[in-house]
Structures are given as C-alpha cells and as structure tokens.
Design a protein around this motif. Sequence first.
Motif, PDB file in Angstrom:
ATOM      1  N   UNK A  72      18.302  -1.099   4.357  1.00 24.92           N
ATOM      2  CA  UNK A  72      19.103  -0.505   3.280  1.00 24.92           C
ATOM      3  C   UNK A  72      18.460  -0.712   1.911  1.00 24.92           C
ATOM      4  N   UNK A  73      17.902  -1.888   1.664  1.00 24.99           N
ATOM      5  CA  UNK A  73      17.263  -2.160   0.371  1.00 24.99           C
ATOM      6  C   UNK A  73      16.014  -1.297   0.177  1.00 24.99           C
ATOM      7  N   UNK A  74      15.222  -1.154   1.235  1.00 25.26           N
ATOM      8  CA  UNK A  74      13.998  -0.347   1.141  1.00 25.26           C
ATOM      9  C   UNK A  74      14.363   1.129   0.996  1.00 25.26           C
ATOM     10  N   UNK A  75      15.324   1.570   1.771  1.00 26.53           N
ATOM     11  CA  UNK A  75      15.791   2.956   1.665  1.00 26.53           C
ATOM     12  C   UNK A  75      16.263   3.253   0.244  1.00 26.53           C
ATOM     13  N   UNK A  76      17.061   2.363  -0.335  1.00 28.91           N
ATOM     14  CA  UNK A  76      17.539   2.532  -1.707  1.00 28.91           C
ATOM     15  C   UNK A  76      16.374   2.547  -2.699  1.00 28.91           C
ATOM     16  N   UNK A  77      15.383   1.707  -2.473  1.00 30.92           N
ATOM     17  CA  UNK A  77      14.220   1.667  -3.368  1.00 30.92           C
ATOM     18  C   UNK A  77      13.444   2.985  -3.338  1.00 30.92           C
ATOM     19  N   UNK A  78      13.375   3.608  -2.173  1.00 28.80           N
ATOM     20  CA  UNK A  78      12.709   4.913  -2.054  1.00 28.80           C
ATOM     21  C   UNK A  78      13.542   5.985  -2.746  1.00 28.80           C
TER      22      UNK A  78
END
Length: 122
Positions: A72-78
Amino acid sequence: MKKILYFPLLLCFGIVFVVGCTNDSSSDLIDINQFDEVTYTNTVKSIIDNNCIPCHATVPVNGAPMSLTTYEFVKNAVQTRGLLDRISRPQGSTGMMPNGGTRLPQAKIDQIFEWAENGLPE
C-alpha cells in the motif's frame, strides 16, 4: 587411436541432444509468460527492499518523507508521491532516488514502470 574414437562419440551425443530436445505438440511447452508477470510481490518488493528501505523504513530516516515497507505504501508513492519520476531522474540530479546513491539500473526502473502500467498488481 583415441582421437578417432572421440569424433563418433561426440557426433552420437550431438544427435541425441538434438533429437531429445524436440516437441511433438505445443501442449508440452511451459508457458514462459507465467514467470514474467511483474507484480509487487514477485518483482517490485525486492527492488524496493534492496534499494529504498535503508531510508524508507518503517520509521523513515535520513529525511525520507514516507515508509515504503508495504504494498500500500509503495502503491501510494507511485500514484501520489512521484516515485516513478524520482527513480527515473539522471544520476546526480536533484531529487534523484536513491538519494546520494547510484541510480537504479534501467532494467529495474523499467520493471517498476511495467508494474504501474499493468495496474499495480499485488
């Protein structure tokens, strides 16, 4: 005498190798694409873990503004934090990630872009 025996033996192995590597039908073949799917779990996570987590840990350090420890954190960062832009900047550019390090290899960057283009599959 021994040299004469090696040639027929090598020829025989060559023929067995070529004949043994044939298929009678396409159903015998392995679907290579099943191994090539770029997902967070099988591709992106290891890239992030190996290159980003030293700063983007559970508790970010060295001025990192967010954690990249979960899907979720990586997805949000993208989607909202410009991760793709930051990893794509030329070596030494302001804001290039990893900060103060060497730019990721283009093949790794391409995998993250492919992941994003395919809808960020987990």
